[in-house]
Write an enzyme that holds these catalytic residues in place. Structure first.
Site, short mmCIF file in Angstrom:
data_model
loop_
_atom_site.label_atom_id
_atom_site.label_comp_id
_atom_site.label_asym_id
_atom_site.label_seq_id
_atom_site.Cartn_x
_atom_site.Cartn_y
_atom_site.Cartn_z
N GLY A 66 17.25 70.20 44.70
CA GLY A 66 17.84 70.47 46.02
C GLY A 66 17.65 69.30 46.95
O GLY A 66 17.41 69.45 48.15
N TYR A 115 16.79 87.53 49.49
CA TYR A 115 16.17 86.24 49.79
C TYR A 115 14.65 86.41 49.91
O TYR A 115 13.88 85.64 49.32
CB TYR A 115 16.76 85.68 51.10
CG TYR A 115 16.23 84.31 51.46
CD1 TYR A 115 16.66 83.17 50.77
CD2 TYR A 115 15.30 84.14 52.49
CE1 TYR A 115 16.17 81.91 51.11
CE2 TYR A 115 14.82 82.89 52.84
CZ TYR A 115 15.26 81.77 52.15
OH TYR A 115 14.77 80.52 52.48
#
Ligand code: NAD
Length: 291
Positions: free
Chosen positions: A14, A173
């Site tokens: 990422g 999440y």
């Protein structure tokens, strides 16, 4: 005290935006050789150039390169681990940072719920595929980006993938970020402490609320709220600070299995301290990744 990371090799997922880009840039700045991982080769190249330009590489002493992988695909994660192992002798610091927030339920190419797959199963699989190399490079460190959003979450072992209950992006999440902490604790337990054990420290952290593109793949109202709230958020550079501390400070030489925020080890939620849940999650993750 912050160490010079010359001679250390790091892999950061990422790393083409947000917090990950700043972690990669900070590691290069500390003298490490860094491999960034991104989905898009062109974007990886431009981020490499940006980091090089920003830092002004010292006479070719520092090495920064990239590998392309889609962490929502387990085949791609396996390919990434293979490519890394074929092209590098060591892995001193692995930063599992890639993550998504998805307001709508989607599934990956492997048929898994995407938030859980990218945020938890990807770090789980990548770390396990590279663990021998990481152990052989010890003292080494594994750092995973979790979140304060784990608070209030629990792992629903009867329905991890939201197949039975209706999907809720915030719950999915939170569950995945709780999984990051349970994974870190169980990994630390399995590989042994950094002192007298394997020499591998596994820690995770909350970066703070950070102005990034985390909600970009969601409906406009999510993006609007995020943009408005963003004016109160930290810069990505500040969001990377605790990860860089965990990667480089001698203060954490003897700490493993910890959850950090603002450079301090802090107590996560009660659910994140549940050793039985950590083992259960590990077993479920092994099955879901065919390890
Ligand atoms: P971001 O969107 O800028 O970064 C996420 C990165 O993950 C991107 O580079 C993206 O390309 C990558 N990624 C997503 N899916 C991928 C896939 N399938 N394959 C490969 N790469 C993929 O957002 P960010 O805020 O910098 O997020 C980084 C981490 O920080 C995430 O794990 C997030 O959960 C965590 N976090 C962020 C905040 C915040 O306030 N921004 C707070 C707590 C935790």
């Amino acid at each position: 005290m912050t160490a010079n990371l010359e001679g250390k090799t790091c892999l950061v997922t990422g790393a083409t935006s947000g917090i990950g880009k700043e972690i990669a840039s900070g590691l290069v700045n500390l003298g490490a050789d860094v491999v960034i991982v991104g989905r898009n080769g062109e974007k990886c190249k431009s981020v490499l150039e940006e980091i090089k330009e920003r830092i002004g590489l010292r006479d070719g002493k520092v090495d920064i390169s990239y590998l392309v992988a889609d962490l929502s695909s387990q085949a791609s994660i396996r390919q990434l681990a293979k490519e890394y192992a074929n092209s590098h002798q060591r892995l001193d610091i692995l930063v599992n940072n890639a993550g998504v927030f998805l307001s709508k339920r989607t599934t990956t190419i492997d048929g898994l719920e995407s938030t859980f797959a990218v945020n938890h199963l990807a770090p789980f699989l990548l770390t396990n595929l590279l663990i021998e190399m990481i152990m052989a490079s010890s003292p080494s460190r594994i750092i995973t980006t979790s979140s304060v959003a784990h608070g209030g979450a629990r792992i629903d072992f009867d329905d991890i993938e939201f197949k039975k209950r209706s999907y809720n992006g915030i719950m999915a999440y939170g569950q995945s970020k709780l999984a990051n902490i349970l994974f870190t604790k169980e990994l630390a337990r399995r590989i042994g402490g950094s002192e007298g054990g394997s020499g591998v420290a596994a820690n995770c952290f909350h970066p703070g609320a950070v102005r990034t593109s985390l909600v970009q793949d969601n409906p406009w109202y999510y993006r609007l709220i995020w943009t408005v709230a963003g004016s109160f958020f930290l810069s990505p550079e500040r969001g990377a600070d605790t990860a860089l501390f965990l990667a480089s400070s001698s203060d954490v030489n003897r700490v493993t299995g910890g959850y950090f925020a603002k450079r301090k080890q802090v107590k996560p939620s009660k659910a994140a301290d549940d050793e039985e849940a950590a083992i259960r999650l590990w077993n479920a993750s092994e099955m879901m990744t065919s390890l």
